[in-house]
Structures are given as C-alpha cells and as structure tokens.
Design an enzyme around this catalytic site. Structure first.
Site, PDB file in Angstrom:
ATOM      1  N   ASP A  28      12.156 -12.579 -14.318  1.00  0.00           N
ATOM      2  CA  ASP A  28      13.287 -12.744 -13.234  1.00  0.00           C
ATOM      3  C   ASP A  28      14.221 -11.045 -14.592  1.00  0.00           C
ATOM      4  OD1 ASP A  28      16.142 -12.915 -12.252  1.00  0.00           O
ATOM      5  OD2 ASP A  28      16.578 -14.617 -14.273  1.00  0.00           O
ATOM      6  N   GLY A  29      15.187 -10.504 -13.432  1.00  0.00           N
ATOM      7  CA  GLY A  29      16.126  -9.524 -13.904  1.00  0.00           C
ATOM      8  C   GLY A  29      15.664  -8.064 -13.303  1.00  0.00           C
ATOM      9  N   ASN A  76      15.410 -18.673  -3.561  1.00  0.00           N
ATOM     10  CA  ASN A  76      15.993 -17.398  -2.868  1.00  0.00           C
ATOM     11  C   ASN A  76      16.149 -16.682  -1.869  1.00  0.00           C
ATOM     12  OD1 ASN A  76      13.414 -16.555  -6.549  1.00  0.00           O
ATOM     13  ND2 ASN A  76      15.742 -16.841  -6.053  1.00  0.00           N
TER      14      ASN A  76
HETATM   15  C1  IPE Z   1      14.132 -17.910 -10.655  1.00  0.00           C
HETATM   16  O1  IPE Z   1      14.901 -16.625 -10.891  1.00  0.00           O
HETATM   17  C2  IPE Z   1      13.610 -16.858 -10.009  1.00  0.00           C
HETATM   18  C3  IPE Z   1      12.268 -16.034  -9.696  1.00  0.00           C
HETATM   19  C4  IPE Z   1      12.251 -15.448 -11.268  1.00  0.00           C
HETATM   20  C5  IPE Z   1      11.748 -15.881  -9.079  1.00  0.00           C
HETATM   21  P1  IPE Z   1      16.500 -16.495 -10.161  1.00  0.00           P
HETATM   22  O2  IPE Z   1      17.470 -15.235 -10.562  1.00  0.00           O
HETATM   23  O3  IPE Z   1      16.291 -16.584  -8.268  1.00  0.00           O
HETATM   24  O4  IPE Z   1      17.049 -17.600 -10.753  1.00  0.00           O
HETATM   25  P2  IPE Z   1      19.195 -17.945 -11.257  1.00  0.00           P
HETATM   26  O5  IPE Z   1      19.687 -17.724  -9.810  1.00  0.00           O
HETATM   27  O6  IPE Z   1      19.609 -16.523 -11.817  1.00  0.00           O
HETATM   28  O7  IPE Z   1      19.347 -19.374 -11.699  1.00  0.00           O
HETATM   29  C1  IPE Z   2      13.524 -11.889 -10.418  1.00  0.00           C
HETATM   30  O1  IPE Z   2      14.509 -10.672  -9.900  1.00  0.00           O
HETATM   31  C2  IPE Z   2      12.875 -11.794  -8.771  1.00  0.00           C
HETATM   32  C3  IPE Z   2      12.994 -12.586  -8.143  1.00  0.00           C
HETATM   33  C4  IPE Z   2      13.816 -13.460  -8.162  1.00  0.00           C
HETATM   34  C5  IPE Z   2      12.891 -12.702  -6.537  1.00  0.00           C
HETATM   35  P1  IPE Z   2      16.555 -10.912  -9.571  1.00  0.00           P
HETATM   36  O2  IPE Z   2      16.397 -10.330  -8.112  1.00  0.00           O
HETATM   37  O3  IPE Z   2      16.405 -12.269  -9.686  1.00  0.00           O
HETATM   38  O4  IPE Z   2      17.020 -10.106 -10.708  1.00  0.00           O
HETATM   39  P2  IPE Z   2      18.399  -9.955 -11.237  1.00  0.00           P
HETATM   40  O5  IPE Z   2      18.410 -11.715 -12.267  1.00  0.00           O
HETATM   41  O6  IPE Z   2      19.718 -10.012 -10.461  1.00  0.00           O
HETATM   42  O7  IPE Z   2      18.380  -9.068 -12.268  1.00  0.00           O
HETATM   43 MG    MG Z   3      17.577 -13.359 -11.513  1.00  0.00          MG
END
Ligand code: IPE
Ligand code: IPE
Ligand code: MG
Length: 248
Positions: A28-29, A76
């Site tokens: 994540d991030g 997602n």
């Molecule tokens: C969790 O991250 C899913 C993945 C990293 C694939 P999200 O960014 O989707 O989770 P939330 O929305 O912050 O809970």
């Molecule tokens: C994780 O990174 C990747 C997926 C969930 C596919 P994010 O896209 O959730 O990144 P943030 O949380 O918005 O920074």
């Molecule tokens: Mg995220």
C-alpha cells in the site's frame, strides 16, 4: 547471525537461520508516493510494481519459503476505470517479463483470488505462469488478485456446502485443516508475519482466516520506498516477538 546497518545507523540484527517461513505484504501507498512527487497515481503503481520485483527477488535470495502480496483487492474495482486499467496493464507487463525469466528465477508463482473478472489475456497469463512454475521448489510467491478475505471465506463455505449436498463431506466432521483446504491458500502455511507499509493500521480484507496468529508490522514508509533494509527491519522486529499461540 548476520548484522545489517540501516541508514539511520541503528544496527538491526537478523537471524537468517530462523526467518519467518511465510511473509505477507499489503503493498500500500503507491498513490501517496506519486502525489508527493507531483506524479499521477499510475506512476506510483509502476514504482510499486518495480519494487515488488526487487523485494520478491530478495526474499528468494535470503531463502524465504513463502511470500504473499496483496496486489488488487475485491474493493479496488471502486477506483476510476483509468487507474484500474493501468494496474491491469502493469500486471500484464510484469507477468510477461516473469514468464521470460522463469527458467532463471525458478520462483513458484500462485494467484489467490477470483481471476474470472480479469481479461481472458490476463487470465491466460496467470494460468501460464502458474503452470510453468508449478514444479519449482524453493520460494513460492502468491499474488493476491481480485482477492478479499471475506470473498474467500464465502467461496469456501459455498464449496463446502456443495460437497455436503453431494455427500462428499459431513458437516459434523468439519475441522480447521479441512476448511483451510477450501481456501485459495490451500497447502500454504499461515503467514507468520504480515507487513503493512503506508501508515494505515488495518487489514483491508487481507488473509482474514490465515492471519489469526500472525505477527503484524506496520510502518509509515510507502510501498515504493519499502526497501530490502525495511524488510530486514520488519524481520528483526518479528524475531524479537514472543509468539505464544494462546499458551504460556
Ligand atoms: C489494500 O490497500 C489493498 C492493496 C494494497 C492491494 P487499499 O489502499 O485498497 O486499502 P484501504 O482502502 O486503504 O483500506
Ligand atoms: C496500493 O496503493 C495499490 C493498490 C491498492 C492497487 P494505493 O493505490 O492504495 O496507494 P494509496 O493508499 O492511495 O497511497
Ligand atoms: Mg491504499
């Protein structure tokens, strides 16, 4: 016992002879990483995919048995179509490259999740990756794609109920091990360590059943910045924990 000195000059001690057997990572991030740089979110996903490659290779090099990564959740799909499309495009690129390097890397690859909503091309690539690598021994990497812990449990419950109706199972006999065999993760030991970068303190529907006794490690570092050193810090933290599994 090996020592590793990260940038802030605080010595981290990792015992490579007693690594966790299975590490799971919520990658994540990516979006915030891109935003910090004034880049589109998709650039963050590209950097995240690149980092996945680095970390997975490193896990194999240090002798980890299982790595499971959360790449795309059942939730997602709520994201803009353009972002979802970019993530799927990166997945295709990654799988094509992985297939090309397979004989050299010899990493066994599995997919957890319902792949049916993916394009036929992507599904075929996943299937091919799985098929080519299924005889490899050593490190196994599980990519969670369109994965949700609740979805996985519902599917298991449905499949089990069907087996009962078909006379292949008896509800009175159902045990944890038998139920585990209905999950995407069948045959894979539970994760010992679950890592979530990016500062969020939640599971977001990841490995709900499997992480019942996992150790958790949270860090503010964003996934594209999560280096091998960060992984070693997480492992060192894990090695400093006392796991009791309900005992004394
Ligand atoms: C969790 O991250 C899913 C993945 C990293 C694939 P999200 O960014 O989707 O989770 P939330 O929305 O912050 O809970
Ligand atoms: C994780 O990174 C990747 C997926 C969930 C596919 P994010 O896209 O959730 O990144 P943030 O949380 O918005 O920074
Ligand atoms: Mg995220």
């Amino acid at each position: 016992m090996a020592f590793f000195r990260p940038k802030e000059d605080r010595q981290v001690q990792v015992d490579f002879d007693h690594l966790p057997r299975h590490i799971a990572i919520i990658m994540d991030g990516n979006g915030r990483w891109a935003k910090k740089r004034g880049l589109p979110r998709t650039a963050g996903h590209a950097a995240g995919a690149e980092n996945f490659r680095t970390i997975a290779t490193y896990c194999k090099d240090i002798g980890l048995d299982y790595l499971t990564v959360y790449a795309f959740s059942t939730e997602n799909w709520k994201r803009p179509a353009e972002e979802v499309g970019a993530i799927m495009g990166l997945l295709k690129k990654y799988l094509l490259e992985a297939i090309g390097r397979m004989e050299r890397d010899r990493v066994k690859m599995e997919f957890f999740g319902d792949l049916s909503p993916l394009t036929p091309e992507l599904r075929e690539l996943c299937e091919r990756t799985r098929e080519i690598s299924k005889h490899y021994e050593g490190c196994q990497v599980n990519i969670c794609l369109n994965y949700g812990g609740r979805d996985e449990l519902l599917r298991a419950a449905r499949a089990y109920a069907q087996d009962c109706l078909d006379g292949k199972a008896d509800p009175g006999d159902l045990g944890e091990e038998q139920f585990s065999n209905y999950l995407f993760s069948r045959g894979v030991p539970d994760p010992d360590l679950v890592i979530r970068p990016s500062g969020e303190l939640r599971l977001s529907n990841f490995l709900l059943w499997q992480s019942a006794y996992a150790e958790f490690y949270f860090t503010d570092v964003l996934w594209p910045d999560f280096t091998k050193e960060e992984l070693l810090k997480a492992i060192a933290a894990f090695q400093g924990r006392s796991r009791r599994f309900g005992g004394v």
